[in-house]
Design a protein around this motif. Sequence first.
Motif, PDB file in Angstrom:
ATOM      1  N   ILE A   2       0.841  -1.200   0.000  1.00  0.00           N
ATOM      2  CA  ILE A   2       0.000   0.000   0.000  1.00  0.00           C
ATOM      3  C   ILE A   2       0.870   1.242   0.000  1.00  0.00           C
ATOM      4  O   ILE A   2       1.869   1.316   0.722  1.00  0.00           O
ATOM      5  CB  ILE A   2      -0.905   0.017   1.250  1.00  0.00           C
ATOM      6  CG1 ILE A   2      -2.057  -0.974   1.056  1.00  0.00           C
ATOM      7  CG2 ILE A   2      -1.428   1.418   1.547  1.00  0.00           C
ATOM      8  CD1 ILE A   2      -2.911  -1.128   2.274  1.00  0.00           C
ATOM      9  N   LYS A   3       0.466   2.197  -0.841  1.00  0.00           N
ATOM     10  CA  LYS A   3       1.159   3.478  -0.827  1.00  0.00           C
ATOM     11  C   LYS A   3       0.134   4.593  -0.986  1.00  0.00           C
ATOM     12  O   LYS A   3      -0.632   4.599  -1.956  1.00  0.00           O
ATOM     13  CB  LYS A   3       2.173   3.518  -1.971  1.00  0.00           C
ATOM     14  CG  LYS A   3       3.219   4.602  -1.809  1.00  0.00           C
ATOM     15  CD  LYS A   3       4.350   4.378  -2.814  1.00  0.00           C
ATOM     16  CE  LYS A   3       5.535   5.296  -2.649  1.00  0.00           C
ATOM     17  NZ  LYS A   3       5.375   6.573  -2.018  1.00  0.00           N
ATOM     18  N   LEU A   4       0.086   5.479  -0.012  1.00  0.00           N
ATOM     19  CA  LEU A   4      -0.764   6.666  -0.111  1.00  0.00           C
ATOM     20  C   LEU A   4       0.140   7.876  -0.328  1.00  0.00           C
ATOM     21  O   LEU A   4       1.161   8.018   0.341  1.00  0.00           O
ATOM     22  CB  LEU A   4      -1.570   6.890   1.177  1.00  0.00           C
ATOM     23  CG  LEU A   4      -2.556   5.816   1.642  1.00  0.00           C
ATOM     24  CD1 LEU A   4      -3.281   6.306   2.897  1.00  0.00           C
ATOM     25  CD2 LEU A   4      -3.563   5.465   0.556  1.00  0.00           C
ATOM     26  N   ASN A   5      -0.252   8.717  -1.274  1.00  0.00           N
ATOM     27  CA  ASN A   5       0.486   9.965  -1.525  1.00  0.00           C
ATOM     28  C   ASN A   5      -0.453  11.149  -1.408  1.00  0.00           C
ATOM     29  O   ASN A   5      -1.407  11.258  -2.185  1.00  0.00           O
ATOM     30  CB  ASN A   5       1.060   9.989  -2.950  1.00  0.00           C
ATOM     31  CG  ASN A   5       2.210   9.029  -3.119  1.00  0.00           C
ATOM     32  OD1 ASN A   5       2.940   8.739  -2.177  1.00  0.00           O
ATOM     33  ND2 ASN A   5       2.363   8.516  -4.338  1.00  0.00           N
ATOM     34  N   GLY A   6      -0.219  12.008  -0.457  1.00  0.00           N
ATOM     35  CA  GLY A   6      -0.968  13.271  -0.352  1.00  0.00           C
ATOM     36  C   GLY A   6      -2.473  13.116  -0.312  1.00  0.00           C
ATOM     37  O   GLY A   6      -3.185  13.775  -1.073  1.00  0.00           O
ATOM     38  N   ILE A   7      -2.957  12.263   0.578  1.00  0.00           N
ATOM     39  CA  ILE A   7      -4.406  12.033   0.681  1.00  0.00           C
ATOM     40  C   ILE A   7      -5.083  13.159   1.482  1.00  0.00           C
ATOM     41  O   ILE A   7      -4.661  13.474   2.598  1.00  0.00           O
ATOM     42  CB  ILE A   7      -4.693  10.672   1.356  1.00  0.00           C
ATOM     43  CG1 ILE A   7      -4.249   9.506   0.466  1.00  0.00           C
ATOM     44  CG2 ILE A   7      -6.176  10.552   1.756  1.00  0.00           C
ATOM     45  CD1 ILE A   7      -5.107   9.253  -0.743  1.00  0.00           C
ATOM     46  N   PHE A   8      -6.116  13.732   0.876  1.00  0.00           N
ATOM     47  CA  PHE A   8      -6.953  14.736   1.554  1.00  0.00           C
ATOM     48  C   PHE A   8      -8.389  14.228   1.635  1.00  0.00           C
ATOM     49  O   PHE A   8      -8.899  13.649   0.677  1.00  0.00           O
ATOM     50  CB  PHE A   8      -6.973  16.055   0.776  1.00  0.00           C
ATOM     51  CG  PHE A   8      -5.709  16.861   0.910  1.00  0.00           C
ATOM     52  CD1 PHE A   8      -5.638  17.921   1.811  1.00  0.00           C
ATOM     53  CD2 PHE A   8      -4.594  16.564   0.118  1.00  0.00           C
ATOM     54  CE1 PHE A   8      -4.463  18.678   1.918  1.00  0.00           C
ATOM     55  CE2 PHE A   8      -3.427  17.319   0.223  1.00  0.00           C
ATOM     56  CZ  PHE A   8      -3.362  18.376   1.126  1.00  0.00           C
ATOM     57  N   LYS A   9      -9.012  14.432   2.773  1.00  0.00           N
ATOM     58  CA  LYS A   9     -10.442  14.122   2.893  1.00  0.00           C
ATOM     59  C   LYS A   9     -11.096  15.213   3.719  1.00  0.00           C
ATOM     60  O   LYS A   9     -10.628  15.560   4.803  1.00  0.00           O
ATOM     61  CB  LYS A   9     -10.628  12.770   3.603  1.00  0.00           C
ATOM     62  CG  LYS A   9     -12.077  12.374   3.805  1.00  0.00           C
ATOM     63  CD  LYS A   9     -12.707  11.896   2.524  1.00  0.00           C
ATOM     64  CE  LYS A   9     -14.156  11.474   2.728  1.00  0.00           C
ATOM     65  NZ  LYS A   9     -14.767  11.039   1.461  1.00  0.00           N
ATOM     66  N   TYR A  10     -12.163  15.794   3.164  1.00  0.00           N
ATOM     67  CA  TYR A  10     -12.871  16.828   3.916  1.00  0.00           C
ATOM     68  C   TYR A  10     -14.370  16.635   3.786  1.00  0.00           C
ATOM     69  O   TYR A  10     -14.848  15.924   2.897  1.00  0.00           O
ATOM     70  CB  TYR A  10     -12.474  18.229   3.433  1.00  0.00           C
ATOM     71  CG  TYR A  10     -12.720  18.488   1.966  1.00  0.00           C
ATOM     72  CD1 TYR A  10     -11.675  18.445   1.049  1.00  0.00           C
ATOM     73  CD2 TYR A  10     -14.012  18.771   1.484  1.00  0.00           C
ATOM     74  CE1 TYR A  10     -11.889  18.664  -0.301  1.00  0.00           C
ATOM     75  CE2 TYR A  10     -14.230  18.995   0.123  1.00  0.00           C
ATOM     76  CZ  TYR A  10     -13.177  18.941  -0.761  1.00  0.00           C
ATOM     77  OH  TYR A  10     -13.391  19.159  -2.098  1.00  0.00           O
ATOM     78  N   TYR A  11     -15.097  17.208   4.693  1.00  0.00           N
ATOM     79  CA  TYR A  11     -16.556  17.247   4.605  1.00  0.00           C
ATOM     80  C   TYR A  11     -16.968  18.697   4.438  1.00  0.00           C
ATOM     81  O   TYR A  11     -16.433  19.588   5.099  1.00  0.00           O
ATOM     82  CB  TYR A  11     -17.191  16.644   5.860  1.00  0.00           C
ATOM     83  CG  TYR A  11     -16.935  15.158   5.958  1.00  0.00           C
ATOM     84  CD1 TYR A  11     -17.658  14.266   5.185  1.00  0.00           C
ATOM     85  CD2 TYR A  11     -15.935  14.657   6.796  1.00  0.00           C
ATOM     86  CE1 TYR A  11     -17.405  12.904   5.238  1.00  0.00           C
ATOM     87  CE2 TYR A  11     -15.682  13.297   6.861  1.00  0.00           C
ATOM     88  CZ  TYR A  11     -16.416  12.430   6.080  1.00  0.00           C
ATOM     89  OH  TYR A  11     -16.174  11.088   6.122  1.00  0.00           O
ATOM     90  N   SER A  12     -17.923  18.939   3.532  1.00  0.00           N
ATOM     91  CA  SER A  12     -18.395  20.302   3.301  1.00  0.00           C
ATOM     92  C   SER A  12     -19.703  20.516   4.042  1.00  0.00           C
ATOM     93  O   SER A  12     -20.593  19.678   3.982  1.00  0.00           O
ATOM     94  CB  SER A  12     -18.636  20.536   1.811  1.00  0.00           C
ATOM     95  OG  SER A  12     -17.460  20.302   1.097  1.00  0.00           O
ATOM     96  N   ASN A  13     -19.765  21.639   4.734  1.00  0.00           N
ATOM     97  CA  ASN A  13     -20.985  21.994   5.441  1.00  0.00           C
ATOM     98  C   ASN A  13     -21.191  23.490   5.283  1.00  0.00           C
ATOM     99  O   ASN A  13     -20.326  24.270   5.667  1.00  0.00           O
ATOM    100  CB  ASN A  13     -20.839  21.628   6.925  1.00  0.00           C
ATOM    101  CG  ASN A  13     -22.135  21.104   7.482  1.00  0.00           C
ATOM    102  OD1 ASN A  13     -23.219  21.433   6.985  1.00  0.00           O
ATOM    103  ND2 ASN A  13     -22.033  20.282   8.510  1.00  0.00           N
TER     104      ASN A  13
END
Length: 195
Positions: A2-13
Amino acid sequence: MIKLNGIFKYYSNNFIKTYVLRDIDLEIQQGEFVTVMGPSGAGKSTLLYILGMLDGPNSGEYYYKDQKVHKFNEKQRTELHKYEIGFVFQQYHLIDELTVYENIEIPLLYQKIKGSERKSIVCDMLDRFNIVGKKSLFPNQLSGGQQQLVGIARAIITKPSLLLADEPTGNLNSEQGKEIMELFTKLNKEGTTIV
Ligand SMILES: Nc1ncnc2c1ncn2[C@@H]1O[C@H](COP(=O)(O)OP(=O)(O)O)[C@@H](O)[C@H]1O
Ligand SMILES: [Mg+2]
């Protein structure tokens, strides 16, 4: 693996973005047993759901065995999840209307494995987990520790390469928790990568 590069996760409200994961890089080798630690709300579950292909990031790259998961559509992600990944939830997520036997059998149905073969695989698993006597019971007739055992049996019934467990002992007493962690250690020694 497994390789993750620059993962972003956001929720919009209301047009405000709340970032749960910000620029996450992560590398996991086959055969590793990795623990993710952090306070409640830190984003551990979100990260595991992304690793498990149950959810996608807003941006960043995810390579799984050199496959570009970030380029996959939902159907391709689900397909890879089905054959590669087992997921154990803190709240078990067993299906209340199905027996222990039927809950454990579900992933094999998704993989379209034939009836006779299915039966022998499920029976082996019941045997291995010492729950043959419970096979006709429903989840609400089991203790928390027993339900989590069923959750783990269901997660590993397809022999996944990667087992993801989200606070698997969070709802168990220390004795039950110890038993589950010993089981994970054994699975890891047999070659399963665990996060
Ligand atoms: N569907 C959602 N909508 C908005 N915020 C969410 C959603 N799911 C999770 N969050 C927020 O993301 C943050 C991280 O959650 P989570 O990954 O569950 O953390 P952890 O597992 O480390 O406790 C929390 O602040 C949570 O409120
Ligand atoms: Mg969580």
